[in-house]
Structures are given as C-alpha cells and as structure tokens.
Design an enzyme around this catalytic site. Structure first.
Site, PDB file in Angstrom:
ATOM      1  N   LYS A 153      64.831   4.872  35.116  1.00 37.97           N
ATOM      2  CA  LYS A 153      63.857   3.979  34.490  1.00 37.97           C
ATOM      3  C   LYS A 153      64.071   2.544  34.955  1.00 37.97           C
ATOM      4  O   LYS A 153      63.137   1.878  35.422  1.00 37.97           O
ATOM      5  CB  LYS A 153      63.966   4.047  32.966  1.00 37.97           C
ATOM      6  CG  LYS A 153      62.955   3.154  32.252  1.00 37.97           C
ATOM      7  CD  LYS A 153      63.122   3.215  30.752  1.00 37.97           C
ATOM      8  CE  LYS A 153      64.311   2.400  30.299  1.00 37.97           C
ATOM      9  NZ  LYS A 153      64.388   2.279  28.823  1.00 37.97           N
ATOM     10  N   ASP A 171      59.439   4.890  29.926  1.00 38.07           N
ATOM     11  CA  ASP A 171      60.128   4.446  28.719  1.00 38.07           C
ATOM     12  C   ASP A 171      59.547   5.224  27.543  1.00 38.07           C
ATOM     13  O   ASP A 171      58.772   6.174  27.719  1.00 38.07           O
ATOM     14  CB  ASP A 171      60.006   2.936  28.546  1.00 38.07           C
ATOM     15  CG  ASP A 171      58.577   2.482  28.263  1.00 38.07           C
ATOM     16  OD1 ASP A 171      57.658   3.334  28.234  1.00 38.07           O
ATOM     17  OD2 ASP A 171      58.376   1.266  28.069  1.00 38.07           O
TER      18      ASP A 171
END
Length: 259
Positions: A153, A171
């Site tokens: 991420k 996310d």
C-alpha cells in the site's frame, strides 16, 4: 434491502468472502464485459465529482511522501500535514533521519500518537535508505517493500504519486468500496489490488485510487453511506446500504479535508 436504479439488489458485502472466484464468474453475476464497462463508468463519474482528487498528504519529494505515508498509520492525513512542515525542515534527507536523536524526533511526532514507535520506524527507514540505496528512495516495488514499515500500500502511494508509476492503493476505503461496487469479494488487499487492476487500464490505476478513496472519505462511509447523494448510485449493487433519502443523505456528505 433496496434495488439500485441499475437493477442490482442492494446488499452489504459479506465479511468472509470466498477465497477464490471461478474465472468465468464475476462478483455480481454480470458478464466480464459488463463488469468492466460498469467499473469504468463508475470511475469516470467519480472523476467528474472529484476533479481535484490527489494524494492528501503534503510532500515535495519522494522521501517526504514516503515518511508521511509511514506516519499516517493510525492517524489522519490532517494531523500528519500539520506535523510534517517542522519534521521535513529538521530532517531534510535520509541521513538526517538515520542519525536523528530519538527524544527530539519523538517530541516532534507527539501529536500523531504512537510517537515512540513512529520515531523508531522513521529512524530505521532512514538507516535502510542510507545503507542500501545511497540515501535515495528507490522507484521499484521490489525495493520499496524491503524497507522497514513499507508494504505494498505504501509502496503504491509513493510509486504512483512521486514517480508516476501506476499503482492501486488498497487502503480501508478502497477495499470497502471495491466490494460495495461488486468489483471483488475479497478482503485481502493484494487480491483486491490485482482483481480491480484487471478491470482498468494500467495508466488509470493511480487516479482510480484517488477517486475511490476520496469518495469513501466523503460519501460512501463505512457505517452510514450517503446513498441518496451518491453520483454512482445507479451503478452500485450496494445501493440502499445507507441513507437513500436525498435530503437526509446530503447531511452525511463530508466536505473539505477528512479529519
């Protein structure tokens, strides 16, 4: 449960999705072609709604973005942005972080919470950059994920926004909306990244991430989505999971930087 204008039965994603999906099926039962078309239409409408969508962390260099993203764990972008001007001024490069005094760094990071752990993370990050990458932030996923505190991420945030390398940032907002939109049934971030990535041209991945995250922060909330104020309501299989009355939904819409 309601039915969206697109004809999809409104539903909330399952908490334990199947671990695999047959290649010939889609999460909503649509044809693959129909799913791709609907997904891309959603992105186009979100782009119209959020023409200024971008990373909401302030930065001017890849290092600043990397550090800010690491610090954003378990706090808000607003708090990080309020802290980083002092931080970036005091520590202008990886070597400065590597040799930072922990007590001084902890004092600067105090408003973010978990400041001791975050100070250790930033110092370790600086040391790794100096020792293995000449003090520069690498521009490859394979290198970035070897850094302490950096997963896919964070790496995709840095690659997409600092280096122009397309990436999907999964996310909590992106994962939630991807399931609500019927793009995936998985709650595994890596699977979501790859399954959603297959629906869009690679060149669109970074902006897609911004559009979806902005929508998740402002309208498609986790607990009370403002379905009645949603620009993609007619295309969403989960329409009806939240408030559908336009007036009541409008009151749930958040404007400005999420806090």
């Amino acid at each position: 449960m309601g039915v969206g204008a697109g004809g999809y039965a409104a539903r909330v994603p399952t908490t334990k999705p199947p671990t695999t999906t047959p290649p010939t099926s889609t999460p909503t039962g649509e044809s693959r072609v129909a799913l791709v078309r609907r997904a891309r239409r959603i992105d186009r409408l979100l782009a119209e709604r959020y023409p200024d969508a971008k990373a909401e962390l302030d930065f001017t260099t890849p290092l600043e973005l990397l550090v800010a993203t690491v610090l954003s764990a378990q706090t808000t972008d607003v708090r990080v942005n309020a802290t980083t001007p002092i931080l970036f001024g005091r520590y202008p490069d990886a070597a400065a972080y590597a040799s930072a005094d922990p007590a001084e760094l902890e004092q600067i990071l105090g408003p973010l919470g978990f400041f001791r752990a975050k100070a250790r993370a930033v110092i370790g990050l600086g040391q790794a950059l100096v020792e293995r990458f000449g003090g520069e932030v690498p521009a490859r996923m394979a290198d970035l994920v070897t850094l302490p505190g950096v997963g896919r991420k964070t790496a995709n945030v840095v690659l997409g926004n600092a280096f122009g390398v397309p990436g999907i940032t999964v996310d909590t907002h992106f994962g939630r909306l991807a399931r609500r939109f019927g793009w995936t049934t998985s709650d595994d971030p890596v699977k979501v990244e790859h399954e959603v990535g297959g629906l869009f041209p690679r060149k669109d991945w970074t902006m897609l991430s911004h559009h979806v995250v902005w929508h998740g922060r402002r309208i498609c909330h986790a607990k009370r989505p403002a379905c009645g104020a949603c620009p993609v309501a007619s295309l969403c299989p989960s329409y009806g999971a939240g408030e559908t009355d336009p007036v009541a939904a409008a009151k749930l819409v958040k404007t400005g930087p999420p806090r």
